[in-house]
Design a protein around this motif. Structure first.
Motif, PDB file in Angstrom:
ATOM      1  N   PHE A 268       2.255 -59.391 -18.019  1.00  0.00           N
ATOM      2  CA  PHE A 268       2.421 -58.199 -16.696  1.00  0.00           C
ATOM      3  C   PHE A 268       1.701 -59.186 -15.503  1.00  0.00           C
ATOM      4  N   SER A 269       2.002 -58.565 -14.466  1.00  0.00           N
ATOM      5  CA  SER A 269       1.415 -59.166 -13.369  1.00  0.00           C
ATOM      6  C   SER A 269       0.139 -58.486 -13.035  1.00  0.00           C
ATOM      7  N   VAL A 270      -1.025 -59.096 -12.937  1.00  0.00           N
ATOM      8  CA  VAL A 270      -2.224 -58.646 -12.385  1.00  0.00           C
ATOM      9  C   VAL A 270      -2.376 -58.277 -11.000  1.00  0.00           C
ATOM     10  N   ASP A 271      -1.627 -58.272 -10.014  1.00  0.00           N
ATOM     11  CA  ASP A 271      -1.610 -58.378  -8.673  1.00  0.00           C
ATOM     12  C   ASP A 271      -1.069 -57.014  -8.124  1.00  0.00           C
ATOM     13  N   SER A 272      -0.850 -56.039  -9.082  1.00  0.00           N
ATOM     14  CA  SER A 272      -0.226 -54.912  -8.821  1.00  0.00           C
ATOM     15  C   SER A 272       1.045 -55.103  -7.960  1.00  0.00           C
ATOM     16  N   ALA A 273       1.879 -56.189  -8.586  1.00  0.00           N
ATOM     17  CA  ALA A 273       2.968 -56.533  -7.865  1.00  0.00           C
ATOM     18  C   ALA A 273       4.119 -56.235  -8.829  1.00  0.00           C
ATOM     19  N   TYR A 274       5.374 -56.162  -8.108  1.00  0.00           N
ATOM     20  CA  TYR A 274       6.501 -55.993  -8.811  1.00  0.00           C
ATOM     21  C   TYR A 274       7.489 -57.289  -9.288  1.00  0.00           C
ATOM     22  N   GLN A 275       7.938 -57.321 -10.238  1.00  0.00           N
ATOM     23  CA  GLN A 275       8.887 -58.671 -10.677  1.00  0.00           C
ATOM     24  C   GLN A 275      10.248 -58.204 -10.520  1.00  0.00           C
ATOM     25  N   VAL A 276      10.865 -58.997  -9.687  1.00  0.00           N
ATOM     26  CA  VAL A 276      12.390 -58.781  -9.518  1.00  0.00           C
ATOM     27  C   VAL A 276      12.848 -59.852 -10.075  1.00  0.00           C
ATOM     28  N   THR A 277      13.840 -59.657 -10.995  1.00  0.00           N
ATOM     29  CA  THR A 277      14.464 -60.793 -11.723  1.00  0.00           C
ATOM     30  C   THR A 277      15.943 -60.809 -11.944  1.00  0.00           C
ATOM     31  N   TYR A 278      16.672 -61.889 -11.496  1.00  0.00           N
ATOM     32  CA  TYR A 278      17.906 -62.322 -11.251  1.00  0.00           C
ATOM     33  C   TYR A 278      18.369 -63.256 -12.501  1.00  0.00           C
ATOM     34  N   VAL A 279      19.221 -62.749 -13.355  1.00  0.00           N
ATOM     35  CA  VAL A 279      19.696 -63.708 -14.411  1.00  0.00           C
ATOM     36  C   VAL A 279      20.730 -64.738 -14.051  1.00  0.00           C
ATOM     37  N   ILE A 280      20.216 -66.238 -14.071  1.00  0.00           N
ATOM     38  CA  ILE A 280      21.171 -67.062 -13.439  1.00  0.00           C
ATOM     39  C   ILE A 280      22.110 -67.530 -14.530  1.00  0.00           C
ATOM     40  N   ARG A 281      21.797 -67.788 -15.741  1.00  0.00           N
ATOM     41  CA  ARG A 281      22.724 -68.217 -16.836  1.00  0.00           C
ATOM     42  C   ARG A 281      22.484 -67.970 -18.013  1.00  0.00           C
ATOM     43  N   GLY A 282      23.349 -67.803 -18.895  1.00  0.00           N
ATOM     44  CA  GLY A 282      22.959 -67.514 -20.264  1.00  0.00           C
ATOM     45  C   GLY A 282      22.957 -65.930 -20.727  1.00  0.00           C
ATOM     46  N   SER A 283      22.229 -65.626 -21.643  1.00  0.00           N
ATOM     47  CA  SER A 283      21.977 -64.333 -22.244  1.00  0.00           C
ATOM     48  C   SER A 283      21.033 -64.086 -22.979  1.00  0.00           C
ATOM     49  N   GLY A 284      20.595 -62.809 -23.107  1.00  0.00           N
ATOM     50  CA  GLY A 284      19.612 -62.604 -24.283  1.00  0.00           C
ATOM     51  C   GLY A 284      19.285 -61.114 -24.098  1.00  0.00           C
ATOM     52  N   ARG A 285      17.991 -60.790 -24.497  1.00  0.00           N
ATOM     53  CA  ARG A 285      17.476 -59.369 -24.577  1.00  0.00           C
ATOM     54  C   ARG A 285      16.102 -59.080 -23.883  1.00  0.00           C
ATOM     55  N   VAL A 286      15.809 -57.920 -23.491  1.00  0.00           N
ATOM     56  CA  VAL A 286      14.768 -57.630 -22.724  1.00  0.00           C
ATOM     57  C   VAL A 286      14.179 -56.210 -23.259  1.00  0.00           C
ATOM     58  N   GLN A 287      12.605 -56.301 -23.058  1.00  0.00           N
ATOM     59  CA  GLN A 287      12.123 -54.877 -23.565  1.00  0.00           C
ATOM     60  C   GLN A 287      11.029 -54.820 -22.479  1.00  0.00           C
ATOM     61  N   ILE A 288      10.647 -53.531 -21.941  1.00  0.00           N
ATOM     62  CA  ILE A 288       9.721 -53.330 -21.075  1.00  0.00           C
ATOM     63  C   ILE A 288       9.068 -52.114 -21.457  1.00  0.00           C
ATOM     64  N   VAL A 289       7.526 -52.320 -21.455  1.00  0.00           N
ATOM     65  CA  VAL A 289       6.775 -51.137 -22.011  1.00  0.00           C
ATOM     66  C   VAL A 289       5.913 -50.732 -20.743  1.00  0.00           C
ATOM     67  N   GLY A 290       5.719 -49.394 -20.793  1.00  0.00           N
ATOM     68  CA  GLY A 290       5.005 -48.779 -19.700  1.00  0.00           C
ATOM     69  C   GLY A 290       3.923 -47.991 -20.019  1.00  0.00           C
ATOM     70  N   ILE A 291       3.670 -46.761 -19.527  1.00  0.00           N
ATOM     71  CA  ILE A 291       2.297 -46.015 -19.786  1.00  0.00           C
ATOM     72  C   ILE A 291       2.481 -45.477 -21.242  1.00  0.00           C
ATOM     73  N   ASP A 292       1.039 -45.364 -21.589  1.00  0.00           N
ATOM     74  CA  ASP A 292       1.044 -44.764 -23.031  1.00  0.00           C
ATOM     75  C   ASP A 292       1.990 -45.517 -23.960  1.00  0.00           C
ATOM     76  N   GLY A 293       2.304 -46.677 -23.809  1.00  0.00           N
ATOM     77  CA  GLY A 293       2.955 -47.353 -25.016  1.00  0.00           C
ATOM     78  C   GLY A 293       4.251 -47.282 -24.954  1.00  0.00           C
ATOM     79  N   LYS A 294       5.016 -46.451 -23.994  1.00  0.00           N
ATOM     80  CA  LYS A 294       6.327 -46.088 -24.112  1.00  0.00           C
ATOM     81  C   LYS A 294       7.358 -47.355 -23.890  1.00  0.00           C
ATOM     82  N   ARG A 295       8.266 -47.464 -24.393  1.00  0.00           N
ATOM     83  CA  ARG A 295       9.206 -48.278 -24.226  1.00  0.00           C
ATOM     84  C   ARG A 295      10.041 -47.827 -23.294  1.00  0.00           C
ATOM     85  N   VAL A 296      10.195 -48.305 -22.031  1.00  0.00           N
ATOM     86  CA  VAL A 296      11.197 -47.865 -20.999  1.00  0.00           C
ATOM     87  C   VAL A 296      12.635 -48.469 -20.696  1.00  0.00           C
ATOM     88  N   LEU A 297      12.643 -49.688 -21.481  1.00  0.00           N
ATOM     89  CA  LEU A 297      13.779 -50.336 -21.404  1.00  0.00           C
ATOM     90  C   LEU A 297      13.937 -51.297 -22.475  1.00  0.00           C
TER      91      LEU A 297
END
Length: 384
Positions: A268-297
Motif C-alpha cells: 500500500f501507499s504510505v502517503d495517503s495517496a491513490y494509485q491509478v493503474t492503466y494496464v498496457i499489455r498482457g493480462s492477469g488477476r488483481v485483489q484489493i483488500v480494505g478496512i477490516d480485512g474485507k476483500r473489495v475487489l
C-alpha cells in the motif's frame, strides 16, 4: 455519501467522446468509474491516425501524459533479459508533441515514442501529431481537484469549431488580433473540426528538437531500472528526481512489467495517496483488500482497463502466461510504498516475539514464516 468500501472499484475501459478521420478522443467517466470522483482524478487518451493532429489546447487539470503507441501490438518487454531491457532502445519515434509551458514565448517540439512520459502543469498548451502509418496512442492521467468537473478533464481548444474565439463577437476578435472583421471571422471559422483533425497533403509541422526533450520527457522503457527481479518484474519510478516538472504537477508514477505468472507483492501507499493503474499489455488477476480485512475487489485485468486503489488499501496482482505491464500514477510526486510480503516486508521488521503474539502462533511457525521470502522483494517469480 457512499463509503469507499461500498463503491464499485472494478476496472473499466474508456469510451469514445469524439473523433473523425484524424483520430479519436476517449475518456473514462466518473459516473461509471466512481473512484475517479472520489480520488479527484481524470483519465483520457487520444488515438491519432496517420497525419492526425490533436489541435492546440490547454486543460483545467495538471496531467501526466504517457505514450502507449498501439497497445495490442506492444512488444513483450517482460520476456527480455534484464541486460537487454537495460541497454537497448525500445522503440523509434512515431509522433511529435508541441508543448508551451506557462509564460513561455516559444513552443518546445519533441519527438515522442512508446514509453515517453511528459508532465504537463497547469496552463500548459499542447498539440499532438502522428506523421506515421502506425497509430499513436497517448494516455493522460491527472489531478482534477481544481477542475470544473471533479473526476473529468475539461479541455479548452484554441482553434476549431469549439475554439475559444468562436465565442467572442467578430468585433472583439478583430480588435484582439488586429485583423479586419471579415478576415477575423474567416480565420475563426476556417477549421471546421473539433479537437482532432487530419492534415491536408503538403502541409507539415515543425521538426522536433532533441534539445527540447531534455528535462521535458522521460522514457520509462529506457530509463535505469529502480527494481529488477530476475523472472519476477521490473519497475521504473517517475518522480521529481528524474522528471522535474512532476513536482509542479503533484503526481508521481511508475511503469511496472511483471513476467509470466509472477506476483506483485501485496502493498500500500504510505502517503495517503491513490494509485491509478492503466494496464498496457498482457493480462492477469488483481485483489484489493480494505478496512477490516474485507476483500473489495477480485477480478481479471486486461489491456486497456483502468482502476484506482483507495488510500491505504492493499493491492496485489498476478500475471497470466503472457506477463503484464501497467503504468500508474500516484497522487504524490515522490511516492513511497510499504510491502506486506517479501524481504522488504514490514512483517520481517517485527521482532519474533511480537509476530508470535500477533499471530498467536507457535515459535516453530514463526521461524518457518520468517525463513520464507528472504531474498525476494516486491516481485515473486512463479513456484517451480
Amino acid at each position: 455519501m457512499a463509503s469507499v468500501m461500498d463503491m464499485d472499484i472494478s476496472p473499466k475501459l474508456a469510451k469514445k467522446v469524439y473523433g473523425g478521420d484524424g483520430g479519436t478522443y476517449y475518456a473514462w467517466s466518473p459516473s461509471e468509474l466512481v473512484m475517479l470522483k472520489e480520488a479527484s482524478i481524470g483519465a483520457s487518451k487520444i488515438a491519432l491516425e496517420k497525419r492526425g493532429l490533436a489541435l492546440p489546447s490547454y486543460s483545467d487539470s495538471a496531467k501526466i501524459a504517457y505514450v502507449l503507441q498501439v497497445e495490442e501490438n506492444s512488444t513483450n518487454f517482460t520476456s527480455r533479459s534484464p541486460e537487454l531491457t537495460k541497454s537497448m532502445s525500445c522503440s523509434m519515434p512515431i509522433g511529435r508533441a508541441g508543448i508551451i509551458l506557462r509564460e513561455a514565448t516559444k513552443e518546445k517540439v519533441v519527438a515522442i515514442k512508446k514509453g515517453d512520459t511528459i508532465a504537463l502543469p497547469f496552463g500548459t498548451v499542447t498539440w499532438w501529431y502522428n506523421p506515421e502509418d502506425t497509430e499513436l496512442v497517448v494516455l493522460f492521467l491527472g489531478d482534477t481537484s481544481k477542475a470544473h468537473k471533479t473526476g473529468q478533464f475539461t479541455n479548452f481548444q484554441l482553434t476549431g469549431s469549439t475554439g475559444l474565439f468562436t465565442g467572442f463577437s467578430t468585433e472583439f476578435v478583430s480588435r484582439a488580433w488586429d485583423l479586419p472583421e471579415a478576415e477575423a471571422d474567416k480565420l475563426v471559422k476556417s477549421q471546421s473540426n473539433s479537437g482532432i483533425t487530419k492534415l491536408k497533403g503538403g502541409l507539415d509541422l515543425p521538426k522536433p528538437s532533441e534539445e527540447d526533450r531534455v528535462g521535458m520527457v522521460l522514457n520509462c522503457e529506457e530509463a535505469p531500472l529502480d527494481i529488477d527481479i530476475k523472472n519476477g518484474g521490473r519497475v521504473v519510478v517517475v518522480s521529481s528526481q528524474n522528471l522535474p516538472l512532476v513536482g509542479e504537477v503533484g503526481l508521481g508514477g511508475d511503469l511496472v512489467r511483471i513476467d509470466a505468472h509472477s506476483m506483485c507483492s501485496p502493498g500500500f501507499s504510505v502517503d495517503s495517496a491513490y494509485q491509478v493503474t492503466y494496464v498496457i499489455r498482457g493480462s492477469g488477476r488483481v485483489q484489493i483488500v480494505g478496512i477490516d480485512g474485507k476483500r473489495v475487489l477480485e477480478t481479471r485485468l486486461k489491456a486497456g482497463c483502468l482502476f484506482i486503489v483507495p488510500r491505504f488499501f492493499v493491492v496485489s496482482k498476478i500475471a497470466d502466461a503472457d506477463g503484464m505491464d501497467w503504468f500508474s500514477i500516484i497522487t504524490t510526486p515522490n511516492p513511497v510504498f510499504t510491502n506486506l510480503a517479501g524481504s522488504s516486508s514490514v512483517y520481517k521488521a517485527l521482532s519474533p516475539q511480537v509476530l508470535e503474539a500477533a499471530f498467536n502462533a507457535a515459535p516453530e511457525m514463526e521461524k518457518l514464516f520468517r525463513s520464507k521470502r528472504t531474498k525476494d522483494a516486491v516481485f515473486f517469480p512463479p513456484p517451480n
